[in-house]
Design an enzyme around this catalytic site. Structure first.
Site, PDB file in Angstrom:
ATOM      1  N   ARG A  53      47.984 -64.182  38.150  1.00 21.18           N
ATOM      2  CA  ARG A  53      47.343 -62.925  38.564  1.00 21.18           C
ATOM      3  C   ARG A  53      47.135 -62.879  40.072  1.00 21.18           C
ATOM      4  O   ARG A  53      46.068 -62.553  40.566  1.00 21.18           O
ATOM      5  CB  ARG A  53      45.980 -62.754  37.870  1.00 21.18           C
ATOM      6  CG  ARG A  53      46.054 -62.776  36.373  1.00 21.18           C
ATOM      7  CD  ARG A  53      44.747 -62.358  35.747  1.00 21.18           C
ATOM      8  NE  ARG A  53      44.976 -61.453  34.647  1.00 21.18           N
ATOM      9  CZ  ARG A  53      45.035 -60.130  34.763  1.00 21.18           C
ATOM     10  NH1 ARG A  53      44.883 -59.558  35.943  1.00 21.18           N
ATOM     11  NH2 ARG A  53      45.267 -59.379  33.725  1.00 21.18           N
ATOM     12  N   ASP A  84      52.247 -59.952  46.359  1.00 22.74           N
ATOM     13  CA  ASP A  84      52.526 -59.488  47.720  1.00 22.74           C
ATOM     14  C   ASP A  84      53.267 -60.545  48.539  1.00 22.74           C
ATOM     15  O   ASP A  84      54.146 -60.218  49.339  1.00 22.74           O
ATOM     16  CB  ASP A  84      51.236 -59.053  48.416  1.00 22.74           C
ATOM     17  CG  ASP A  84      50.114 -60.059  48.251  1.00 22.74           C
ATOM     18  OD1 ASP A  84      50.292 -61.067  47.541  1.00 22.74           O
ATOM     19  OD2 ASP A  84      49.047 -59.835  48.845  1.00 22.74           O
ATOM     20  N   ASP A 125      50.073 -55.938  31.074  1.00 25.97           N
ATOM     21  CA  ASP A 125      49.252 -55.936  32.282  1.00 25.97           C
ATOM     22  C   ASP A 125      49.712 -57.077  33.187  1.00 25.97           C
ATOM     23  O   ASP A 125      49.389 -58.234  32.950  1.00 25.97           O
ATOM     24  CB  ASP A 125      47.782 -56.114  31.892  1.00 25.97           C
ATOM     25  CG  ASP A 125      46.924 -56.435  33.101  1.00 25.97           C
ATOM     26  OD1 ASP A 125      47.289 -56.000  34.211  1.00 25.97           O
ATOM     27  OD2 ASP A 125      45.899 -57.125  32.944  1.00 25.97           O
ATOM     28  N   SER A 126      50.484 -56.734  34.207  1.00 24.96           N
ATOM     29  CA  SER A 126      50.976 -57.764  35.119  1.00 24.96           C
ATOM     30  C   SER A 126      51.016 -57.194  36.526  1.00 24.96           C
ATOM     31  O   SER A 126      51.277 -56.004  36.735  1.00 24.96           O
ATOM     32  CB  SER A 126      52.379 -58.204  34.715  1.00 24.96           C
ATOM     33  OG  SER A 126      53.025 -58.829  35.807  1.00 24.96           O
ATOM     34  N   LYS A 130      44.758 -70.941  46.665  1.00 27.96           N
ATOM     35  CA  LYS A 130      45.673 -70.323  45.707  1.00 27.96           C
ATOM     36  C   LYS A 130      46.886 -69.749  46.410  1.00 27.96           C
ATOM     37  O   LYS A 130      48.017 -69.894  45.951  1.00 27.96           O
ATOM     38  CB  LYS A 130      44.957 -69.206  44.953  1.00 27.96           C
ATOM     39  CG  LYS A 130      44.264 -69.676  43.717  1.00 27.96           C
ATOM     40  CD  LYS A 130      43.921 -68.478  42.831  1.00 27.96           C
ATOM     41  CE  LYS A 130      42.921 -68.878  41.771  1.00 27.96           C
ATOM     42  NZ  LYS A 130      41.815 -67.956  41.650  1.00 27.96           N
ATOM     43  N   GLY A 184      38.141 -70.131  46.982  1.00 24.86           N
ATOM     44  CA  GLY A 184      39.401 -70.719  46.543  1.00 24.86           C
ATOM     45  C   GLY A 184      40.611 -69.835  46.759  1.00 24.86           C
ATOM     46  O   GLY A 184      41.706 -70.146  46.316  1.00 24.86           O
ATOM     47  N   HIS A 185      40.412 -68.716  47.448  1.00 29.15           N
ATOM     48  CA  HIS A 185      41.505 -67.765  47.628  1.00 29.15           C
ATOM     49  C   HIS A 185      42.634 -68.354  48.476  1.00 29.15           C
ATOM     50  O   HIS A 185      43.804 -68.274  48.100  1.00 29.15           O
ATOM     51  CB  HIS A 185      40.956 -66.499  48.281  1.00 29.15           C
ATOM     52  CG  HIS A 185      41.986 -65.460  48.511  1.00 29.15           C
ATOM     53  ND1 HIS A 185      42.600 -64.783  47.472  1.00 29.15           N
ATOM     54  CD2 HIS A 185      42.540 -64.988  49.646  1.00 29.15           C
ATOM     55  CE1 HIS A 185      43.476 -63.942  47.970  1.00 29.15           C
ATOM     56  NE2 HIS A 185      43.462 -64.042  49.282  1.00 29.15           N
ATOM     57  N   THR A 186      42.276 -68.969  49.594  1.00 30.51           N
ATOM     58  CA  THR A 186      43.298 -69.501  50.498  1.00 30.51           C
ATOM     59  C   THR A 186      44.109 -70.608  49.837  1.00 30.51           C
ATOM     60  O   THR A 186      45.324 -70.670  49.996  1.00 30.51           O
ATOM     61  CB  THR A 186      42.641 -70.021  51.788  1.00 30.51           C
ATOM     62  OG1 THR A 186      41.829 -68.984  52.315  1.00 30.51           O
ATOM     63  CG2 THR A 186      43.685 -70.402  52.809  1.00 30.51           C
TER      64      THR A 186
END
Ligand SMILES: *[C@@H]1O[C@H](CO)[C@@H](O)[C@H](O)[C@H]1NC(C)=O
Length: 330
Positions: free
Chosen positions: A254, A258, A141-142, A297, A293-295
């Site tokens: 994970r 993109d 799973d990657s 990361k 915390g998305h930005t």
């Protein structure tokens, strides 16, 4: 004389008197009325014209049999209902040649799911079109799975899409046409931006910017593979030529497959991606971009990848491709 228009209706008896007295005002009203009618006519004719042209255009494509279509590469994870919705929709689109489902769940797809999807595709295939449906089953799973090369892919164009976003077929076809004018580029609907942090001293440090930053500056430097066209050769390059450390980073965190793909294409072409106008319909409710915390990361990924590439390959652009049949003023 400003109240006349209203009193005209209400007090019909006095209409004539007022009409004579305020003839200067009524001339203005008449001019206004003529303008309105004229504008309506223009709107109507352009609607009709765009409809006619659209039919011609569609017919034109249908009968040029030698042209190859595109493959939908759809990434899904334990959301069979969304997958069913997406595929039911996209299987109606004209230029579609095949659908590849990137399957990374521990259990293989159930027979009922396969049966359902095959049935949907068959009933949506008209004009003797036969759309191919394949599950690409992965053991590990990657997130790198979504860019694994596909053996004997029939089309050069790959439309990479998440299972929870839907675009109208007309938008998809338009993006496909844009891609055909620039088959080395990544062509997509979801732009993002990066910029150099001025406060980081003499060290190059890049910051990732989301939707707001793109809107504010009108500039972007990548389009996300959650909804983008690219050439199938990039699947090979991603899996076999890009430094393995980048793929490992993607698997471990994970995230950011993109961004890695955007880096890869930009490095290979030395040119920006192309942003295409298209309305996005989100059918799922849990996007990772809504988590905190998305930005940060994404910023970390970008700096990591820039170090691996030895430079920042992404190129800024301000170009947005729109379908000129649907814009009236230019
Ligand atoms: C970037 O592109 C150059 C020139 O095409 C190539 O030699 C290099 O290997 C690419 N870098 C990466 C990290 O793929």
């Amino acid at each position: 004389m400003r109240g006349n228009l209203f009193s005209w209706n209400r007090r019909t008896g006095q209409r004539c008197k007022q009409f004579v007295i305020t003839s200067a005002g009524s001339v203005k009203i008449r001019i206004l009325l003529f303008c309105c009618i004229g504008f309506m006519l223009v709107l109507l004719t352009s609607f009709a014209a765009s409809f006619l042209r659209f039919s011609d255009f569609a017919a034109d494509d249908r009968f040029s049999g030698s042209r190859k279509g595109y493959t939908i590469l759809i990434n899904t994870w334990k959301r069979n209902d969304l997958l069913k919705q997406s595929i039911s929709h996209y299987s109606k689109c004209q230029g579609l040649d095949s659908i590849h489902i990137v399957w990374s769940e521990p259990d293989p797809p159930s027979d009922s799911l396969k049966k359902y999807l095959n049935h949907v595709i068959k009933s949506n295939s008209k004009d003797g079109r036969s759309v191919e449906l394949k599950f690409d089953i992965n053991k590990e799973d990657s997130l790198n799975n979504r860019f694994k090369p596909i053996a004997d892919l029939r089309s050069d164009a790959v439309f990479s899409i998440d299972d929870d976003v839907i675009f109208r077929c007309s938008s998809v076809e338009f993006a496909f046409h844009v891609w055909r004018t620039a088959p080395d580029a990544m062509v997509g609907y979801v732009p993002r931006i990066h910029w150099l942090d001025q406060e980081s001293g003499n060290r190059d440090y890049y910051i990732y910017g989301g939707w707001w930053s793109v809107w504010w500056t009108g500039t972007y430097s990548m389009v996300l593979s959650k909804a983008a066209f690219f050439h199938k050769k990039y699947l090979n390059m991603y899996t076999y030529e890009m430094p393995a450390s980048i793929r490992e980073y993607v698997t471990r965190n994970r995230n950011c497959e993109d961004i890695a793909m955007s880096f890869l294409v930009a490095n290979a072409t030395d040119a920006p991606a192309i942003w295409v106008k298209g309305k996005i319909f989100e059918i799922g409710s849990t996007g990772i971009s809504s988590l905190g915390g998305h930005t940060e990361k994404r910023t970390q990924c970008m700096n990591r990848f820039a170090a691996e590439f030895g430079k920042m390959p992404l190129v800024h652009s301000t170009m947005k491709a729109v379908d000129s049949r649907y814009i009236w003023f230019w």
